[in-house]
Scaffold this motif. Structure first.
Motif, mmCIF file in Angstrom:
data_model
loop_
_atom_site.group_PDB
_atom_site.id
_atom_site.type_symbol
_atom_site.label_atom_id
_atom_site.label_comp_id
_atom_site.label_asym_id
_atom_site.label_seq_id
_atom_site.Cartn_x
_atom_site.Cartn_y
_atom_site.Cartn_z
ATOM 1 N N UNK A 246 0.977 -1.220 0.015
ATOM 2 C CA UNK A 246 0.077 -0.164 -0.082
ATOM 3 C C UNK A 246 0.945 1.385 0.042
ATOM 4 N N UNK A 247 1.985 1.301 0.700
ATOM 5 C CA UNK A 247 2.857 2.433 0.774
ATOM 6 C C UNK A 247 3.550 2.566 -0.719
ATOM 7 N N UNK A 248 3.902 1.323 -1.381
ATOM 8 C CA UNK A 248 4.210 1.587 -2.732
ATOM 9 C C UNK A 248 3.228 2.306 -3.617
ATOM 10 N N UNK A 249 1.854 1.760 -3.411
ATOM 11 C CA UNK A 249 0.981 2.422 -4.464
ATOM 12 C C UNK A 249 0.866 3.863 -4.130
ATOM 13 N N UNK A 250 0.931 4.229 -2.725
ATOM 14 C CA UNK A 250 0.669 5.756 -2.212
ATOM 15 C C UNK A 250 1.475 6.649 -2.814
ATOM 16 N N UNK A 251 2.779 6.092 -2.476
ATOM 17 C CA UNK A 251 4.164 6.856 -2.927
ATOM 18 C C UNK A 251 4.377 6.869 -4.585
ATOM 19 N N UNK A 252 3.670 6.183 -5.301
ATOM 20 C CA UNK A 252 3.668 5.992 -6.814
ATOM 21 C C UNK A 252 2.747 7.300 -6.960
ATOM 22 N N UNK A 253 1.536 7.110 -6.574
ATOM 23 C CA UNK A 253 0.615 8.172 -6.548
ATOM 24 C C UNK A 253 0.919 9.662 -6.503
ATOM 25 N N UNK A 254 1.700 9.609 -5.272
ATOM 26 C CA UNK A 254 2.251 11.028 -5.005
ATOM 27 C C UNK A 254 3.302 11.580 -6.133
ATOM 28 N N UNK A 255 4.092 10.593 -6.484
ATOM 29 C CA UNK A 255 5.146 10.857 -7.399
ATOM 30 C C UNK A 255 4.474 11.414 -8.721
ATOM 31 N N UNK A 256 3.763 10.349 -9.042
ATOM 32 C CA UNK A 256 2.992 10.826 -10.543
ATOM 33 C C UNK A 256 2.204 12.237 -10.515
ATOM 34 N N UNK A 257 1.507 12.329 -9.314
ATOM 35 C CA UNK A 257 0.930 13.769 -9.066
ATOM 36 C C UNK A 257 2.089 14.915 -9.267
ATOM 37 N N UNK A 258 3.212 14.762 -8.930
ATOM 38 C CA UNK A 258 4.174 15.770 -9.311
ATOM 39 C C UNK A 258 4.997 15.879 -10.653
ATOM 40 N N UNK A 259 4.599 14.819 -11.386
ATOM 41 C CA UNK A 259 5.043 14.873 -12.670
ATOM 42 C C UNK A 259 6.268 14.154 -12.827
ATOM 43 N N UNK A 260 6.774 13.456 -11.883
ATOM 44 C CA UNK A 260 7.957 12.490 -11.794
ATOM 45 C C UNK A 260 8.087 11.656 -13.059
ATOM 46 N N UNK A 261 9.102 11.480 -13.730
ATOM 47 C CA UNK A 261 9.270 10.371 -14.792
ATOM 48 C C UNK A 261 9.061 9.110 -14.152
ATOM 49 N N UNK A 262 8.596 7.565 -14.756
ATOM 50 C CA UNK A 262 8.159 6.701 -14.376
ATOM 51 C C UNK A 262 9.334 5.979 -13.485
ATOM 52 N N UNK A 263 10.758 6.160 -13.890
ATOM 53 C CA UNK A 263 11.834 5.593 -13.041
ATOM 54 C C UNK A 263 11.827 6.144 -11.646
ATOM 55 N N UNK A 264 11.806 7.517 -11.454
ATOM 56 C CA UNK A 264 11.810 8.142 -10.309
ATOM 57 C C UNK A 264 10.593 7.731 -9.441
ATOM 58 N N UNK A 265 9.701 7.742 -10.176
ATOM 59 C CA UNK A 265 8.383 7.139 -9.363
ATOM 60 C C UNK A 265 8.336 5.895 -8.956
ATOM 61 N N UNK A 266 8.845 4.692 -9.750
ATOM 62 C CA UNK A 266 8.952 3.630 -9.236
ATOM 63 C C UNK A 266 10.154 3.329 -8.288
ATOM 64 N N UNK A 267 11.109 4.019 -8.129
ATOM 65 C CA UNK A 267 12.067 4.056 -7.219
ATOM 66 C C UNK A 267 11.616 4.862 -5.747
ATOM 67 N N UNK A 268 10.870 5.791 -5.769
ATOM 68 C CA UNK A 268 10.426 6.395 -4.562
ATOM 69 C C UNK A 268 9.243 5.366 -3.915
ATOM 70 N N UNK A 269 8.666 4.772 -5.028
ATOM 71 C CA UNK A 269 7.410 3.956 -4.294
ATOM 72 C C UNK A 269 8.049 2.703 -3.902
ATOM 73 N N UNK A 270 9.278 2.144 -4.463
ATOM 74 C CA UNK A 270 9.962 0.960 -3.498
ATOM 75 C C UNK A 270 10.505 1.359 -2.330
ATOM 76 N N UNK A 271 11.046 2.613 -2.242
ATOM 77 C CA UNK A 271 11.751 2.958 -1.154
ATOM 78 C C UNK A 271 10.636 3.152 0.068
#
Length: 299
Positions: A246-271
């Motif tokens: 769930x943290x992965x999904x929430x962080x992914x959504x947060x990164x995408x809302x800021x317009x992060x590229x997909x690699x950055x969004x995935x790394x933040x979600x994984x973290x």
């Protein structure tokens, strides 16, 4: 994929379940007819939807949550949790007929868990509320611990205003073809991906991209155009994996809302998932946008 920048607010709208997690620690799960002793951990806020909304908020996104609780003490506790977190709780409904959802969580050795969910008020979340909650969002994130009709209404509303729509397809048995068609991004774990026929079959149902979380092996992103990207998992001392997905999904959504590229969004979600796994329960104060950035930079 729709541009999250179209919604100037950068708002993440999460439509999903809110439960009270009743957690115990056990050495092993009991066999049929067997009793085992456990250690009481506590009664904590949970539910896929609420977990993901709290993660998005902790990762720096302006977040709105829509779900339904009962008119009971558990519902009041969850409402306080949401409001105190700073999440917009105007979409939180109250059922006068069903109790707040609960989850029985057994925390197993080596950070594993076993969970039984009783949906309660989650099972009658109104579709009208779900659709209204998607208004003005940059990213709309749903899961399937709510009625399929409510999930479909939220995704449809998000699509109509140009939001990026994300479906965490769990529990997988409640996923419908119409819900899949409305998702830009589908997030599943390995068993869920297999149950839906694999990433390529999911893509053929309509989404633009599929993300398969692989636990200690990271996450795999596959795009309908044929693009692939794999990010590694972050090495941490895991205590309890409850809520890590769930943290992965929430962080992914947060990164995408800021317009992060997909690699950055995935790394933040994984973290974010890794950070949550270092503490008991589905949420932890250790999860912050700064902690996520620090872990990404460290590795």
């Amino acid at each position: 994929m729709r541009d999250p920048g179209k919604a100037a607010s950068g708002l993440v709208s999460v439509i999903g379940s809110a439960n009270v997690d009743q957690m115990v620690r056990v050495d092993r799960y009991p066999e049929h007819g067997e009793t085992v002793l456990g250690d009481w951990v506590g009664r904590l806020p949970g539910g896929k939807g609420l977990n993901q909304a709290l993660a998005a908020q902790s990762c720096g996104a302006q977040t709105r949550f829509c779900g339904q609780v009962g008119s009971d003490a558990d519902g009041a506790m969850l409402r306080r949790t949401i409001e105190e977190s700073g999440i917009d709780a105007t979409g939180l409904c109250t059922s006068e007929h069903q109790p707040t959802g609960i989850a029985q969580v057994a925390v197993l050795p080596e950070s594993g868990n076993s969970i039984i969910v009783v949906g309660g008020a989650n099972s009658s979340l109104p579709s009208t509320a779900a659709a209204a909650a998607a208004e003005g969002a940059a990213v709309v994130l749903v899961q399937m611990e709510i009625p399929a009709a409510a999930a479909e209404a939220a995704l449809t509303a998000g699509r109509s205003t140009g939001a990026v729509t994300i479906l965490n397809a769990a529990p997988v048995e409640r996923v419908t073809a119409s819900v899949l068609r409305l998702a830009d991004v589908v997030v599943v774990n390995e068993s869920e991906a297999a149950a839906l026929g694999g990433a390529e079959h999911i893509l053929a149902s309509g989404p633009e991209a599929v993300i398969v979380t692989l636990g200690s092996r990271g996450a795999q992103w596959t795009h309908r155009s044929g693009g692939h990207l794999r990010v590694p998992a972050f090495q941490v001392d895991a205590v309890d994996t409850t809520g890590a997905g769930d943290a992965f999904c929430g962080a992914l959504a947060a990164a995408m809302s800021r317009g992060d590229d997909i690699e950055t969004a995935l790394l933040k979600a994984s973290a974010a998932g890794a950070i949550v796994a270092t503490a008991l329960g589905a949420q932890t104060g250790l999860l912050t946008s700064g902690a996520v950035d620090c872990l990404v930079s460290r590795d």
